[in-house]
Design a protein around this motif. Structure first.
Motif, PDB file in Angstrom:
ATOM      1  N   GLU A   4       4.905 -18.697  -5.538  1.00  0.00           N
ATOM      2  CA  GLU A   4       4.138 -17.521  -5.938  1.00  0.00           C
ATOM      3  C   GLU A   4       4.715 -16.257  -5.305  1.00  0.00           C
ATOM      4  O   GLU A   4       4.997 -16.247  -4.109  1.00  0.00           O
ATOM      5  CB  GLU A   4       2.723 -17.709  -5.391  1.00  0.00           C
ATOM      6  N   PRO A   5       4.925 -15.200  -6.054  1.00  0.00           N
ATOM      7  CA  PRO A   5       5.465 -13.975  -5.432  1.00  0.00           C
ATOM      8  C   PRO A   5       4.398 -13.204  -4.657  1.00  0.00           C
ATOM      9  O   PRO A   5       3.203 -13.377  -4.873  1.00  0.00           O
ATOM     10  CB  PRO A   5       5.947 -13.164  -6.639  1.00  0.00           C
ATOM     11  N   ILE A   6       4.859 -12.338  -3.764  1.00  0.00           N
ATOM     12  CA  ILE A   6       3.935 -11.471  -3.023  1.00  0.00           C
ATOM     13  C   ILE A   6       3.356 -10.442  -3.987  1.00  0.00           C
ATOM     14  O   ILE A   6       4.071  -9.841  -4.781  1.00  0.00           O
ATOM     15  CB  ILE A   6       4.666 -10.752  -1.875  1.00  0.00           C
ATOM     16  N   ASP A   7       2.060 -10.238  -3.912  1.00  0.00           N
ATOM     17  CA  ASP A   7       1.391  -9.307  -4.809  1.00  0.00           C
ATOM     18  C   ASP A   7       1.112  -8.007  -4.053  1.00  0.00           C
ATOM     19  O   ASP A   7       0.185  -7.921  -3.271  1.00  0.00           O
ATOM     20  CB  ASP A   7       0.082  -9.940  -5.308  1.00  0.00           C
ATOM     21  N   LEU A   8       1.950  -7.007  -4.286  1.00  0.00           N
ATOM     22  CA  LEU A   8       1.795  -5.767  -3.522  1.00  0.00           C
ATOM     23  C   LEU A   8       0.543  -4.997  -3.939  1.00  0.00           C
ATOM     24  O   LEU A   8      -0.044  -4.274  -3.135  1.00  0.00           O
ATOM     25  CB  LEU A   8       3.028  -4.885  -3.703  1.00  0.00           C
ATOM     26  N   ASP A   9       0.124  -5.157  -5.195  1.00  0.00           N
ATOM     27  CA  ASP A   9      -1.091  -4.468  -5.647  1.00  0.00           C
ATOM     28  C   ASP A   9      -2.296  -4.928  -4.840  1.00  0.00           C
ATOM     29  O   ASP A   9      -3.143  -4.138  -4.450  1.00  0.00           O
ATOM     30  CB  ASP A   9      -1.344  -4.748  -7.124  1.00  0.00           C
ATOM     31  N   VAL A  10      -2.355  -6.236  -4.602  1.00  0.00           N
ATOM     32  CA  VAL A  10      -3.478  -6.781  -3.825  1.00  0.00           C
ATOM     33  C   VAL A  10      -3.481  -6.195  -2.422  1.00  0.00           C
ATOM     34  O   VAL A  10      -4.517  -5.813  -1.881  1.00  0.00           O
ATOM     35  CB  VAL A  10      -3.394  -8.319  -3.764  1.00  0.00           C
ATOM     36  N   LEU A  11      -2.299  -6.066  -1.838  1.00  0.00           N
ATOM     37  CA  LEU A  11      -2.191  -5.523  -0.491  1.00  0.00           C
ATOM     38  C   LEU A  11      -2.697  -4.081  -0.455  1.00  0.00           C
ATOM     39  O   LEU A  11      -3.423  -3.691   0.462  1.00  0.00           O
ATOM     40  CB  LEU A  11      -0.733  -5.601  -0.039  1.00  0.00           C
ATOM     41  N   GLU A  12      -2.351  -3.309  -1.469  1.00  0.00           N
ATOM     42  CA  GLU A  12      -2.793  -1.911  -1.479  1.00  0.00           C
ATOM     43  C   GLU A  12      -4.296  -1.799  -1.679  1.00  0.00           C
ATOM     44  O   GLU A  12      -4.921  -0.847  -1.240  1.00  0.00           O
ATOM     45  CB  GLU A  12      -2.065  -1.136  -2.590  1.00  0.00           C
ATOM     46  N   ARG A  13      -4.874  -2.787  -2.361  1.00  0.00           N
ATOM     47  CA  ARG A  13      -6.314  -2.730  -2.641  1.00  0.00           C
ATOM     48  C   ARG A  13      -7.167  -2.998  -1.403  1.00  0.00           C
ATOM     49  O   ARG A  13      -8.348  -2.691  -1.380  1.00  0.00           O
ATOM     50  CB  ARG A  13      -6.653  -3.764  -3.723  1.00  0.00           C
ATOM     51  N   GLN A  14      -6.604  -3.633  -0.375  1.00  0.00           N
ATOM     52  CA  GLN A  14      -7.431  -4.067   0.772  1.00  0.00           C
ATOM     53  C   GLN A  14      -7.997  -2.882   1.536  1.00  0.00           C
ATOM     54  O   GLN A  14      -7.328  -1.898   1.739  1.00  0.00           O
ATOM     55  CB  GLN A  14      -6.604  -4.930   1.721  1.00  0.00           C
ATOM     56  N   ASN A  60       2.141  -0.359  10.326  1.00  0.00           N
ATOM     57  CA  ASN A  60       2.575   0.976  10.711  1.00  0.00           C
ATOM     58  C   ASN A  60       3.163   0.834  12.107  1.00  0.00           C
ATOM     59  O   ASN A  60       2.425   0.709  13.077  1.00  0.00           O
ATOM     60  CB  ASN A  60       1.370   1.919  10.700  1.00  0.00           C
ATOM     61  N   GLY A  61       4.472   0.829  12.205  1.00  0.00           N
ATOM     62  CA  GLY A  61       5.067   0.496  13.484  1.00  0.00           C
ATOM     63  C   GLY A  61       4.712  -0.934  13.821  1.00  0.00           C
ATOM     64  O   GLY A  61       5.152  -1.857  13.151  1.00  0.00           O
ATOM     65  N   GLU A  62       3.833  -1.108  14.798  1.00  0.00           N
ATOM     66  CA  GLU A  62       3.431  -2.468  15.139  1.00  0.00           C
ATOM     67  C   GLU A  62       1.955  -2.721  14.839  1.00  0.00           C
ATOM     68  O   GLU A  62       1.409  -3.743  15.234  1.00  0.00           O
ATOM     69  CB  GLU A  62       3.703  -2.717  16.627  1.00  0.00           C
ATOM     70  N   ILE A  63       1.309  -1.755  14.181  1.00  0.00           N
ATOM     71  CA  ILE A  63      -0.129  -1.869  13.968  1.00  0.00           C
ATOM     72  C   ILE A  63      -0.421  -2.230  12.516  1.00  0.00           C
ATOM     73  O   ILE A  63       0.122  -1.631  11.583  1.00  0.00           O
ATOM     74  CB  ILE A  63      -0.821  -0.555  14.364  1.00  0.00           C
ATOM     75  N   ILE A  64      -1.297  -3.213  12.349  1.00  0.00           N
ATOM     76  CA  ILE A  64      -1.604  -3.698  11.001  1.00  0.00           C
ATOM     77  C   ILE A  64      -2.489  -2.679  10.288  1.00  0.00           C
ATOM     78  O   ILE A  64      -3.558  -2.329  10.772  1.00  0.00           O
ATOM     79  CB  ILE A  64      -2.300  -5.068  11.072  1.00  0.00           C
ATOM     80  N   GLU A  65      -2.022  -2.205   9.150  1.00  0.00           N
ATOM     81  CA  GLU A  65      -2.819  -1.265   8.353  1.00  0.00           C
ATOM     82  C   GLU A  65      -3.654  -1.997   7.324  1.00  0.00           C
ATOM     83  O   GLU A  65      -4.849  -1.793   7.189  1.00  0.00           O
ATOM     84  CB  GLU A  65      -1.892  -0.282   7.655  1.00  0.00           C
ATOM     85  N   LYS A  66      -2.973  -2.846   6.575  1.00  0.00           N
ATOM     86  CA  LYS A  66      -3.646  -3.610   5.531  1.00  0.00           C
ATOM     87  C   LYS A  66      -3.100  -5.018   5.580  1.00  0.00           C
ATOM     88  O   LYS A  66      -1.950  -5.234   5.948  1.00  0.00           O
ATOM     89  CB  LYS A  66      -3.325  -3.016   4.154  1.00  0.00           C
ATOM     90  N   SER A  67      -3.950  -5.949   5.199  1.00  0.00           N
ATOM     91  CA  SER A  67      -3.440  -7.315   5.167  1.00  0.00           C
ATOM     92  C   SER A  67      -4.268  -8.138   4.206  1.00  0.00           C
ATOM     93  O   SER A  67      -5.414  -7.799   3.924  1.00  0.00           O
ATOM     94  CB  SER A  67      -3.505  -7.935   6.565  1.00  0.00           C
ATOM     95  N   TYR A  68      -3.662  -9.188   3.691  1.00  0.00           N
ATOM     96  CA  TYR A  68      -4.464 -10.167   2.951  1.00  0.00           C
ATOM     97  C   TYR A  68      -3.916 -11.566   3.156  1.00  0.00           C
ATOM     98  O   TYR A  68      -2.748 -11.747   3.442  1.00  0.00           O
ATOM     99  CB  TYR A  68      -4.615  -9.788   1.482  1.00  0.00           C
ATOM    100  N   ASP A  94      -8.861 -10.889   8.182  1.00  0.00           N
ATOM    101  CA  ASP A  94      -8.303  -9.592   7.781  1.00  0.00           C
ATOM    102  C   ASP A  94      -9.064  -8.420   8.400  1.00  0.00           C
ATOM    103  O   ASP A  94      -8.441  -7.543   8.996  1.00  0.00           O
ATOM    104  CB  ASP A  94      -8.247  -9.495   6.255  1.00  0.00           C
ATOM    105  N   PRO A  95     -10.404  -8.360   8.278  1.00  0.00           N
ATOM    106  CA  PRO A  95     -11.092  -7.274   8.977  1.00  0.00           C
ATOM    107  C   PRO A  95     -10.945  -7.344  10.494  1.00  0.00           C
ATOM    108  O   PRO A  95     -10.983  -6.313  11.168  1.00  0.00           O
ATOM    109  CB  PRO A  95     -12.561  -7.455   8.571  1.00  0.00           C
ATOM    110  N   MET A  96     -10.742  -8.569  11.006  1.00  0.00           N
ATOM    111  CA  MET A  96     -10.642  -8.725  12.458  1.00  0.00           C
ATOM    112  C   MET A  96      -9.365  -8.101  13.004  1.00  0.00           C
ATOM    113  O   MET A  96      -9.354  -7.523  14.081  1.00  0.00           O
ATOM    114  CB  MET A  96     -10.678 -10.223  12.787  1.00  0.00           C
ATOM    115  N   VAL A  97      -8.271  -8.226  12.250  1.00  0.00           N
ATOM    116  CA  VAL A  97      -6.988  -7.769  12.797  1.00  0.00           C
ATOM    117  C   VAL A  97      -6.620  -6.364  12.326  1.00  0.00           C
ATOM    118  O   VAL A  97      -5.592  -5.830  12.709  1.00  0.00           O
ATOM    119  CB  VAL A  97      -5.837  -8.737  12.426  1.00  0.00           C
ATOM    120  N   LYS A  98      -7.469  -5.772  11.505  1.00  0.00           N
ATOM    121  CA  LYS A  98      -7.148  -4.435  10.993  1.00  0.00           C
ATOM    122  C   LYS A  98      -7.134  -3.433  12.150  1.00  0.00           C
ATOM    123  O   LYS A  98      -8.077  -3.355  12.933  1.00  0.00           O
ATOM    124  CB  LYS A  98      -8.197  -4.030   9.960  1.00  0.00           C
ATOM    125  N   GLY A  99      -6.055  -2.665  12.244  1.00  0.00           N
ATOM    126  CA  GLY A  99      -5.951  -1.679  13.322  1.00  0.00           C
ATOM    127  C   GLY A  99      -5.567  -2.277  14.662  1.00  0.00           C
ATOM    128  O   GLY A  99      -5.722  -1.643  15.689  1.00  0.00           O
TER     129      GLY A  99
END
Lengths: 193, 424
Positions: free
Chosen positions: A183-193, B63-71, B397-402
């Protein structure tokens, strides 16, 4: 309590029917008063083979009922223990959403169900419990029940290219599907978070 | 009614003895000292990465070493257990329950057996229940030892892990004496157990429990006050009480944030009423508190084990119920009726009366639930498994944000995600 048609639950496994019977009866009465026709059917433990009462709720009032059950102190079911679905195939309303609630103050449980036709959308309960997010995604993945206003309704366990919904009764047991690439990485999903 | 406000500081946290203030929470937008500050990068961790516990995958924008967004993604070890539950007989499904939380397979076995017995109304004898309790507490100790051990390894404390793993290996040897397997036990049967425990097994467990209590004290001294450990865990991956409730946290992770709930005490099943144990509760909900809760719970479980070993008596381990009892081999090989019974039991399976029940038990990670709907057939109509890790992983994900990317590993280790339980 005399007309208990259920198989007796062994004592060491904690049959709560006697302890919480009155609480449940009063809570169900209160629910019926508050929501009227939205409460379609109630199955109490002594008349139906279940361990806790099952409250069938009309699809559109599920969010209202669940937030009342959560926030009203006379119910106090502050914890969503589980969210799942069952496939009752011959029925006209094919799916039944199942919400297992648990009270951290009384330590009793209740089960809320919603009957859904195939193709109908159920309102999401994320406004009540954020934890419903992934559980609803799993129900969508496994049964194909869609949710209204769900922010991120994607498949969760199966591959995103999967066809069909595996836990439906008409899905074959060995319905394998093979994909040549991961499965490829879904960048749209990442931006939505 | 919901007693969020109720504060139960059973583990008072005194960090001043380590020269640290009480409450720390690191939450950053960006780090100006970072050379790569204000530069964005996409990082993909997993599915096969030594720091991810099992086949889990996480995509993060840093951002540098800080997690901005993740899933997060999972499902790489999905084995369709719920589908199998609808296509296998109740007896055949026991082996699949091992592979849910493979660190504490015995708890899954026993909870599943309990769920089916509840639906059928099968009473099991006293010795069987005591044995089940002993098995479950041993599995809990093993699970917690793995959790805190691996979390320490992820943060560089390798010696600590070996202390725990030595005791774990000994526990597995004890389990091997019970059922011949170490990891995938399949020890429970519906209405009984695979075998009775060998002669003197309870005494061996007691000796092991006492020795492990001493080792736990040693481990506590080795790591808890360590400066690096404190810097990595105190205030890291904080998840407060209200959020824990919303995200469906149970077990040690919820108790680490101050939710005073333990199904063994609050919804008593088996003989948990007859043994004495404390439920440790902390308040801050950071990685350090979750670690302390697990450490304390190991001590409590070991105490329960010692009490069980004293109280257990000889007796039958099988229920008298003819529906679920596997016929004795002597009857099977020597009588026609026994042979037919045996054949019917394994080929068709026994029928469970129509009905539904949600059976939950306090597993090592939290509430493990089996929601079984039966339509009166030898196979379940619906076999839903509620694994605690599924709900915990959602909060990662909310836990590691920032937070720093390095703290992701600490967060993951501290909430003890087991991939087998999420993927099912």
């Amino acid at each position: 309590m005399d007309t208990d048609i259920r198989t007796p639950i062994p004592t060491v496994y904690g049959d709560q029917t006697k302890k919480f019977h009155d609480v449940w009866v009063s809570q169900v009465e209160l629910l019926k008063q508050k929501f009227g026709n939205a409460i379609e059917e109630v199955r109490m433990p002594v008349e139906y083979p279940t361990d806790v009462p099952i409250v069938y709720v009309a699809k559109d009032s599920i969010v209202a009922v669940l937030s009342a059950l959560r926030n009203d102190p006379s119910f106090g079911y502050n914890f969503l223990a589980d969210l799942s679905c069952t496939d009752e195939t011959p029925n006209e309303k094919r799916f039944e959403m199942v919400y297992q609630l648990f009270s951290h103050s009384r330590f009793n449980r209740i089960r809320v169900k919603v009957r859904v036709r195939e193709g109908e959308k159920v309102p999401t309960v994320i406004p009540v419990w954020i934890s419903a997010n992934w559980a609803e995604r799993e129900v969508y993945d496994m049964f194909g029940v869609e949710f209204l206003n769900h922010p991120d309704l994607r498949r969760i366990l199966m591959d995103h290219r999967w066809e069909g919904h595996p836990l439906r009764k008409d899905y074959p047991l060995r319905g394998y599907q093979v994909f040549p690439s991961p499965e490829p990485i879904d960048l749209d999903v990442l931006e939505r978070q | 009614m919901t007693d969020i406000s109720k504060e139960v500081p059973k583990i008072p946290r005194d960090l001043s003895r380590f020269g640290l203030p009480g409450k720390i929470d690191i939450q950053l937008e960006h780090d100006p000292d970072d050379l790569w500050d204000e530069s964005r990068m996409i990082v993909n961790i997993g599915p096969t990465h030594p720091a991810m516990h099992g086949a889990l995958r996480m995509m993060a924008k840093v951002n540098g070493e800080i997690i901005e967004k993740s899933y997060s993604e999972f499902g790489y070890t999905h084995r369709a257990k719920e589908k199998l539950g609808e296509n296998r007989t109740y007896h055949q499904f026991i082996v699949y329950t091992d592979r849910l939380n493979y660190c504490s397979a015995l708890i899954n076995n026993m909870t599943y057996a309990m769920a089916v017995e509840r639906l059928m109304g099968v009473e099991v004898p006293t010795r069987c229940i005591w044995l089940r309790m002993m098995c479950m507490e041993m599995a809990r100790v093993i699970d917690h030892l793995i959790c805190i051990g691996i979390a320490a390894v992820d943060m560089g404390a390798f010696t600590y892990f070996l202390y725990g793993f030595h005791q774990r290996e000994e526990a597995y040897t004890l389990i091997e004496k019970l059922c011949g397997a170490r990891l995938t036990t399949s020890y429970s049967r519906i209405g009984g157990l695979m075998h009775d425990a060998p002669e003197g097994w309870e005494k061996e467990v007691k000796v092991w429990a006492k020795r492990t209590l001493a080792v736990i004290d040693e481990m506590d001294q080795l790591l808890t006050g360590n400066k690096i450990w404190l810097k990595r865990t105190v205030g890291a991956s904080v998840f407060p009480k209200e959020k824990c409730l919303e995200y469906g946290f149970t077990g040690p992770n919820a108790r680490g944030a101050g939710i005073d709930i333990d199904l063994r005490r609050d919804q008593p099943v088996l003989f948990y009423k007859d043994v004495e144990f404390d439920v440790p509760v902390a308040q801050n909900g950071d990685a350090f508190d979750r670690y302390m809760i697990r450490l304390e719970e190991i001590r409590q479980s070991l105490n329960i084990l010692i009490q069980c070993a004293d109280k257990i008596k000889k007796g039958p381990i099988w229920s008298e119920d003819k529906r679920v009892r596997i016929p004795e081999k002597e009857v099977v090989f020597n009588t026609m009726e026994g042979m037919i019974h045996h054949f019917k039991f394994f080929m068709t399976g026994f029928e469970v009366p129509p009905g539904e029940a949600y059976t939950s038990f306090e597993a090592a990670n939290g509430e493990l639930g089996f929601y079984i709907v039966s339509k009166g057939e030898p196979r379940a109509h619906r076999m839903r498994i509620r694994g605690p890790s599924f709900w915990h992983y959602q909060a990662l994900d909310p836990m590691v944000k920032g937070k720093y990317l390095g703290d992701l590993v600490a967060a993951l280790g501290s909430i003890n995600i087991i991939a087998g339980e999420i993927d099912r």
